[in-house]
Scaffold this motif. Structure first.
Motif, mmCIF file in Angstrom:
data_model
loop_
_atom_site.group_PDB
_atom_site.id
_atom_site.type_symbol
_atom_site.label_atom_id
_atom_site.label_comp_id
_atom_site.label_asym_id
_atom_site.label_seq_id
_atom_site.Cartn_x
_atom_site.Cartn_y
_atom_site.Cartn_z
ATOM 1 N N ILE A 1 -6.803 17.276 -6.943
ATOM 2 C CA ILE A 1 -6.304 16.978 -5.593
ATOM 3 C C ILE A 1 -5.900 18.256 -4.878
ATOM 4 O O ILE A 1 -6.443 18.589 -3.833
ATOM 5 N N SER A 2 -4.927 18.953 -5.419
ATOM 6 C CA SER A 2 -4.361 20.191 -4.857
ATOM 7 C C SER A 2 -3.757 19.936 -3.478
ATOM 8 O O SER A 2 -3.721 18.804 -2.990
ATOM 9 N N VAL A 3 -3.289 20.988 -2.830
ATOM 10 C CA VAL A 3 -2.558 20.851 -1.568
ATOM 11 C C VAL A 3 -3.414 20.223 -0.479
ATOM 12 O O VAL A 3 -2.994 19.294 0.215
ATOM 13 N N ASP A 4 -4.641 20.700 -0.314
ATOM 14 C CA ASP A 4 -5.498 20.220 0.771
ATOM 15 C C ASP A 4 -5.882 18.757 0.612
ATOM 16 O O ASP A 4 -6.175 18.077 1.596
ATOM 17 N N GLY A 5 -5.885 18.264 -0.611
ATOM 18 C CA GLY A 5 -6.308 16.890 -0.844
ATOM 19 C C GLY A 5 -5.192 15.858 -0.783
ATOM 20 O O GLY A 5 -5.470 14.645 -0.858
ATOM 21 N N ILE A 6 -3.945 16.302 -0.642
ATOM 22 C CA ILE A 6 -2.825 15.354 -0.640
ATOM 23 C C ILE A 6 -2.923 14.333 0.498
ATOM 24 O O ILE A 6 -2.758 13.123 0.260
ATOM 25 N N PRO A 7 -3.172 14.732 1.762
ATOM 26 C CA PRO A 7 -3.266 13.730 2.833
ATOM 27 C C PRO A 7 -4.337 12.671 2.574
ATOM 28 O O PRO A 7 -4.125 11.487 2.882
ATOM 29 N N ASN A 8 -5.472 13.054 1.991
ATOM 30 C CA ASN A 8 -6.522 12.077 1.671
ATOM 31 C C ASN A 8 -6.062 11.116 0.583
ATOM 32 O O ASN A 8 -6.324 9.906 0.648
ATOM 33 N N PHE A 9 -5.373 11.659 -0.432
ATOM 34 C CA PHE A 9 -4.873 10.803 -1.505
ATOM 35 C C PHE A 9 -3.886 9.775 -0.947
ATOM 36 O O PHE A 9 -3.967 8.583 -1.283
ATOM 37 N N ILE A 10 -2.957 10.223 -0.101
ATOM 38 C CA ILE A 10 -1.949 9.318 0.460
ATOM 39 C C ILE A 10 -2.615 8.263 1.338
ATOM 40 O O ILE A 10 -2.258 7.075 1.294
ATOM 41 N N ARG A 11 -3.582 8.672 2.141
ATOM 42 C CA ARG A 11 -4.294 7.707 2.992
ATOM 43 C C ARG A 11 -4.957 6.623 2.146
ATOM 44 O O ARG A 11 -4.831 5.429 2.437
ATOM 45 N N ASN A 12 -5.652 7.016 1.081
ATOM 46 C CA ASN A 12 -6.315 6.043 0.216
ATOM 47 C C ASN A 12 -5.309 5.168 -0.519
ATOM 48 O O ASN A 12 -5.528 3.964 -0.699
ATOM 49 N N TYR A 13 -4.201 5.774 -0.939
ATOM 50 C CA TYR A 13 -3.178 5.012 -1.660
ATOM 51 C C TYR A 13 -2.596 3.919 -0.767
ATOM 52 O O TYR A 13 -2.487 2.749 -1.181
ATOM 53 N N ILE A 14 -2.222 4.273 0.444
ATOM 54 C CA ILE A 14 -1.625 3.290 1.354
ATOM 55 C C ILE A 14 -2.651 2.234 1.768
ATOM 56 O O ILE A 14 -2.323 1.047 1.903
ATOM 57 N N PHE A 15 -3.898 2.632 1.935
ATOM 58 C CA PHE A 15 -4.945 1.654 2.232
ATOM 59 C C PHE A 15 -5.050 0.623 1.118
ATOM 60 O O PHE A 15 -5.151 -0.588 1.359
ATOM 61 N N ASN A 16 -4.984 1.077 -0.127
ATOM 62 C CA ASN A 16 -5.110 0.167 -1.270
ATOM 63 C C ASN A 16 -3.929 -0.791 -1.378
ATOM 64 O O ASN A 16 -4.110 -1.987 -1.603
ATOM 65 N N ILE A 17 -2.705 -0.273 -1.233
ATOM 66 C CA ILE A 17 -1.556 -1.181 -1.369
ATOM 67 C C ILE A 17 -1.472 -2.147 -0.172
ATOM 68 O O ILE A 17 -0.980 -3.269 -0.309
ATOM 69 N N SER A 18 -1.958 -1.720 0.984
ATOM 70 C CA SER A 18 -1.928 -2.617 2.149
ATOM 71 C C SER A 18 -2.972 -3.723 2.027
ATOM 72 O O SER A 18 -2.813 -4.799 2.624
ATOM 73 N N ARG A 19 -4.025 -3.469 1.258
ATOM 74 C CA ARG A 19 -5.038 -4.502 1.008
ATOM 75 C C ARG A 19 -4.603 -5.444 -0.110
ATOM 76 O O ARG A 19 -4.896 -6.630 -0.086
ATOM 77 N N ARG A 20 -3.890 -4.893 -1.096
ATOM 78 C CA ARG A 20 -3.536 -5.673 -2.281
ATOM 79 C C ARG A 20 -2.234 -6.451 -2.091
ATOM 80 O O ARG A 20 -2.049 -7.522 -2.658
ATOM 81 N N TYR A 21 -1.314 -5.897 -1.279
ATOM 82 C CA TYR A 21 -0.004 -6.529 -1.076
ATOM 83 C C TYR A 21 0.233 -6.741 0.427
ATOM 84 O O TYR A 21 -0.304 -6.003 1.258
ATOM 85 N N PRO A 22 1.082 -7.715 0.791
ATOM 86 C CA PRO A 22 1.320 -7.989 2.218
ATOM 87 C C PRO A 22 2.457 -7.170 2.831
ATOM 88 O O PRO A 22 2.676 -7.233 4.037
ATOM 89 N N PHE A 23 3.168 -6.383 2.029
ATOM 90 C CA PHE A 23 4.452 -5.842 2.483
ATOM 91 C C PHE A 23 4.315 -4.672 3.462
ATOM 92 O O PHE A 23 5.107 -4.553 4.397
ATOM 93 N N TRP A 24 3.349 -3.811 3.265
ATOM 94 C CA TRP A 24 3.184 -2.682 4.184
ATOM 95 C C TRP A 24 2.862 -3.167 5.592
ATOM 96 O O TRP A 24 3.428 -2.692 6.575
ATOM 97 N N ASN A 25 1.963 -4.136 5.708
ATOM 98 C CA ASN A 25 1.501 -4.593 7.019
ATOM 99 C C ASN A 25 2.567 -5.338 7.816
ATOM 100 O O ASN A 25 2.456 -5.461 9.032
ATOM 101 N N ARG A 26 3.607 -5.818 7.147
ATOM 102 C CA ARG A 26 4.648 -6.566 7.866
ATOM 103 C C ARG A 26 5.396 -5.697 8.863
ATOM 104 O O ARG A 26 5.798 -6.173 9.934
ATOM 105 N N THR A 27 5.591 -4.426 8.509
ATOM 106 C CA THR A 27 6.386 -3.543 9.378
ATOM 107 C C THR A 27 5.705 -2.202 9.636
ATOM 108 O O THR A 27 6.347 -1.279 10.133
ATOM 109 N N ASN A 28 4.415 -2.108 9.280
ATOM 110 C CA ASN A 28 3.726 -0.814 9.385
ATOM 111 C C ASN A 28 4.438 0.274 8.589
ATOM 112 O O ASN A 28 4.470 1.440 8.981
ATOM 113 N N GLY A 29 5.047 -0.124 7.486
ATOM 114 C CA GLY A 29 5.655 0.836 6.580
ATOM 115 C C GLY A 29 7.075 1.218 6.894
ATOM 116 O O GLY A 29 7.628 2.128 6.260
#
Length: 497
Positions: A239-267
């Motif tokens: 990942i390294s420093v440059d890849g952190i924003p991509n990792f976070i974007r993918n992580y939040i996309f996955n939890i927002s698809r799998r769970y309903p909690f992020w989408n309730r308040t946009n985090g």
């Protein structure tokens, strides 16, 4: 003919004047009525709106928030407290702004009385005095009458009340991951002992997993913890420093698809913890996370884009240490002030240029070859001068060794500023005042205020220490309190079609 025309013009002119006079009366009536109406409306608003009320003693359950935005999910609606109508639908995300009893305000409590004790107090007496402070001050449930014991807090009574409530009611849900996850090393509890400048991030995760704040039922949770480790991502070669924003974007996309909690308040009821400065850009590719999620970070500069005071929280950068702080009384602290570090900022260069050759001020232009502990224990004041970032472990070091911090870092949102009155145990000095710094410190010594600052440093030490197993009022619980007062005041209500 000319005379006749003149007469007609004169008549028309007089007619217009007469009409204008009548219009003036009409406009005067309208203007007066409008003015009176405006006064009545303003009076009504000022008597009912909380925006015009200053609360000196305001319970967090009653804190006033201005919310703007909309929920992104079509099956969920966000109902806002204290609003008679929905927030503007045009807003892009849920954004919170604390408008009453916000963090870091001036304390309304009685100011501490200046002591007249001198610097030559007997060592045994000082040790006894320190022992009394350590044994009595942190028995916070005991509501004493000692003004000095209260002054390190903005409002001690309110803090104690809220702390007990937080300890009983705060629930945190951690998104689950199994040990076979390819990124288990940055998502699960760390096995290694925290170390280095960024240990606070690791300590928090270890402490949270050992605490009673966790819940396995996400529907009873007040907040949701995003468990990725910024330091771990930074050191992961995949990942390294440059890849952190991509990792976070993918992580939040996955939890927002799998769970309903992020989408309730946009985090807005989610948070993450980061001590390394690269954490500031972690949310760069997830706009709603950057605007809404609570960032608990060491690099807490409100001068730099990305950190939002009151929404986000400052966590102290603390070097791992075992055991209780050493005891060195003021009479054995011979140096007026101490600083040592790399010359990686104009502030540090300015400081060394002014005081690098002063015999009373131990100011160095590079790191020491001898143990820092000796210099910290031997100085009355220890200087935190901004480097590349506003945050370093120097403030934590100073407090641990009983040295009064002098903070030369403009735009720094100090840790626990919602709770602690930093003016009672430190000096926050503008970098423009570096030329008169020695005079300021000498004046504090001569006035007797130094002993007050020193004893208050001893009082707050516990709030800046990590323990293998969290204890009341330590740095972990102080961070939890900061999260508790930032928990969302939005009630999520399902919409039935």
């Amino acid at each position: 003919m000319a005379r006749s025309s003149s007469s007609v013009l004169l008549i028309l002119h007089n007619h217009r004047i007469n009409n204008f006079d009548s219009y003036k009366g009409f406009y005067f009536i309208i203007t007066t009525l409008s003015f009176i109406t405006s006064i009545l409306v303003f009076s009504y608003i000022s008597s009912t709106s909380k925006l015009f009320i200053h609360h000196h003693h305001h319970h967090p359950h009653q804190r006033d928030y201005v919310a703007a935005g909309r929920a992104s999910s079509v099956v969920v609606n966000v109902e806002y407290d204290n609003f008679s109508s929905s927030p503007p639908a045009a807003a892009a995300a849920v954004v919170w702004e604390l408008v009453a009893n916000g963090g870091g305000g001036e304390s309304s409590s009685t100011q501490m009385k200046t002591t007249s004790e001198k610097d030559d107090v007997d060592d045994d007496e000082e040790a006894s005095m320190k022992s009394q402070w350590q044994s009595g001050i942190f028995q916070l449930e005991n509501e004493g009458e000692n003004v000095e014991n209260k002054d390190v807090f903005h409002d001690r009574t309110l803090f104690l009340e809220d702390y007990k409530d937080m300890n009983k009611t705060l629930k945190i849900y951690v998104y689950p991951h199994n040990k076979n996850d390819p990124f288990a090393n940055v998502l699960l509890q760390e096995k290694n002992e925290p170390r280095g400048n960024y240990a606070s991030e690791s300590y928090f995760k270890k402490s949270l997993f050992k605490s009673h704040f966790l819940t396995k039922n996400p529907y009873e949770a007040n907040l949701f913890y995003l468990p990725f480790s910024i330091a771990g991502l930074r050191n992961d070669k995949r990942i390294s420093v440059d890849g952190i924003p991509n990792f976070i974007r993918n992580y939040i996309f996955n939890i927002s698809r799998r769970y309903p909690f992020w989408n309730r308040t946009n985090g807005a009821d989610h948070f993450y913890v980061a001590c390394h400065s690269v954490g500031r850009s972690a949310m760069a590719k997830v706009v709603e996370a950057k605007l809404n999620a609570i960032q608990v970070v060491c690099s807490s500069s409100y001068f730099i884009q990305g950190y939002v005071s009151h929404k986000d929280a400052s966590i102290p950068q603390i070097w791992p240490r075992k055991g209780e702080p050493p005891n060195q009384p003021p009479s054995k602290r011979k140096k007026l002030a101490f600083y040592a570090g790399a010359m990686n900022s104009p502030v540090r260069q300015f400081l060394v240029k002014e005081w690098g050759n002063d015999s009373e001020m131990s100011i160095h232009r590079s790191r020491l070859k001898t143990p820092y502990s000796e210099a910290l224990l031997g100085s009355k004041f220890c200087i935190h001068a901004k480097g590349f970032e506003v945050n370093t472990a120097r403030i934590g070091d100073a407090l641990y060794y009983g040295c009064v911090p002098v903070i030369l870092a403009d735009y720094y949102d100090l840790p626990f500023a919602d709770i602690l009155n930093w003016k009672s145990f430190s000096l926050v000095v503008s970098t423009m005042d570096i030329p008169i710094l020695k005079k300021m410190l000498q004046q504090i010594i001569n006035s007797g205020d130094y002993l007050r600052l020193y004893h208050n440093v001893i009082q707050v030490q516990k709030h800046f220490q990590w323990y293998d197993k969290p204890i009341d009022y330590d740095v972990f619980h102080m961070v939890m309190y900061e999260l508790w007062i930032r928990r969302s005041h939005a009630r999520v209500v399902e919409v039935i079609n």
